[in-house]
Design a protein around this motif. Sequence first.
Motif, PDB file in Angstrom:
ATOM      1  N   GLN A  18       0.514  -1.380  -0.606  1.00  0.00           N
ATOM      2  CA  GLN A  18       0.243  -0.159   0.258  1.00  0.00           C
ATOM      3  C   GLN A  18       0.846   1.269  -0.095  1.00  0.00           C
ATOM      4  OE1 GLN A  18      -3.421   0.510   0.163  1.00  0.00           O
ATOM      5  NE2 GLN A  18      -2.768   2.130  -0.518  1.00  0.00           N
ATOM      6  N   MET A  21       2.616   1.852  -3.304  1.00  0.00           N
ATOM      7  CA  MET A  21       1.324   2.372  -4.291  1.00  0.00           C
ATOM      8  C   MET A  21       1.609   3.702  -4.365  1.00  0.00           C
ATOM      9  SD  MET A  21       0.804   0.027  -6.605  1.00  0.00           S
ATOM     10  CE  MET A  21       2.490  -0.188  -6.758  1.00  0.00           C
ATOM     11  N   ASP A  22       0.927   3.607  -2.984  1.00  0.00           N
ATOM     12  CA  ASP A  22       0.441   5.031  -1.933  1.00  0.00           C
ATOM     13  C   ASP A  22       1.320   6.303  -3.224  1.00  0.00           C
ATOM     14  OD1 ASP A  22      -2.039   4.767  -1.282  1.00  0.00           O
ATOM     15  OD2 ASP A  22      -0.819   4.522   1.103  1.00  0.00           O
ATOM     16  N   HIS A  24       3.914   5.848  -5.767  1.00  0.00           N
ATOM     17  CA  HIS A  24       2.975   6.663  -6.694  1.00  0.00           C
ATOM     18  C   HIS A  24       1.879   6.846  -7.236  1.00  0.00           C
ATOM     19  CE1 HIS A  24       6.235   3.610  -8.595  1.00  0.00           C
ATOM     20  NE2 HIS A  24       6.183   3.321  -7.482  1.00  0.00           N
ATOM     21  N   ARG A  25       1.005   7.302  -6.258  1.00  0.00           N
ATOM     22  CA  ARG A  25      -0.669   7.806  -6.556  1.00  0.00           C
ATOM     23  C   ARG A  25       0.184   9.354  -6.862  1.00  0.00           C
ATOM     24  NH1 ARG A  25      -2.455   7.856  -1.652  1.00  0.00           N
ATOM     25  NH2 ARG A  25      -3.929   6.089  -2.339  1.00  0.00           N
ATOM     26  N   ASP A  26      -0.429   9.775  -7.956  1.00  0.00           N
ATOM     27  CA  ASP A  26      -0.524  11.021  -8.697  1.00  0.00           C
ATOM     28  C   ASP A  26       0.629  11.366  -9.407  1.00  0.00           C
ATOM     29  OD1 ASP A  26      -3.475  11.764  -7.416  1.00  0.00           O
ATOM     30  OD2 ASP A  26      -2.576  12.461  -5.924  1.00  0.00           O
ATOM     31  N   LEU A  27       1.051  10.400 -10.164  1.00  0.00           N
ATOM     32  CA  LEU A  27       2.280  10.687 -10.615  1.00  0.00           C
ATOM     33  C   LEU A  27       2.185  10.418 -12.418  1.00  0.00           C
ATOM     34  CD1 LEU A  27       5.489   8.887  -8.176  1.00  0.00           C
ATOM     35  CD2 LEU A  27       4.594  11.357  -8.425  1.00  0.00           C
ATOM     36  N   SER A  28       2.693  11.093 -13.131  1.00  0.00           N
ATOM     37  CA  SER A  28       3.267  10.685 -14.390  1.00  0.00           C
ATOM     38  C   SER A  28       3.996   9.478 -15.043  1.00  0.00           C
ATOM     39  CB  SER A  28       3.600  11.670 -15.475  1.00  0.00           C
ATOM     40  OG  SER A  28       5.133  11.819 -15.008  1.00  0.00           O
ATOM     41  N   ASP A  29       3.610   8.797 -15.694  1.00  0.00           N
ATOM     42  CA  ASP A  29       4.132   7.714 -15.975  1.00  0.00           C
ATOM     43  C   ASP A  29       5.666   7.810 -16.260  1.00  0.00           C
ATOM     44  OD1 ASP A  29       2.505   6.534 -16.356  1.00  0.00           O
ATOM     45  OD2 ASP A  29       2.757   6.460 -18.675  1.00  0.00           O
ATOM     46  N   SER A  32       6.921   8.324 -12.506  1.00  0.00           N
ATOM     47  CA  SER A  32       6.877   7.009 -11.632  1.00  0.00           C
ATOM     48  C   SER A  32       8.197   6.633 -11.649  1.00  0.00           C
ATOM     49  CB  SER A  32       5.444   6.351 -12.272  1.00  0.00           C
ATOM     50  OG  SER A  32       5.456   4.958 -11.744  1.00  0.00           O
TER      51      SER A  32
END
Length: 65
Positions: A18, A21-22, A24-29, A32
């Motif tokens: 979790q 995953m958090d 990477h939240r709201d990141l562009s590819d 990320s």
Amino acid sequence: MTKLITEPNLPRPDDFYQVLMDMHRDLSDEQSADVNARLILLLSNHIGDQRVLEEAMHIAREHIA
């Protein structure tokens, strides 16, 4: 010589996933991919064992055709 641990070794793997995953939240590819590369380099430096790191890279790539 240290050997790569491939058996489950995280006390709370779902919590770790979790947080990952958090991260990477709201990141562009592109962002990320950048944060993944930075994380890999930080953890590689912490591990500090070339053989273990090479073993991990080999295992990580095995499933790619």
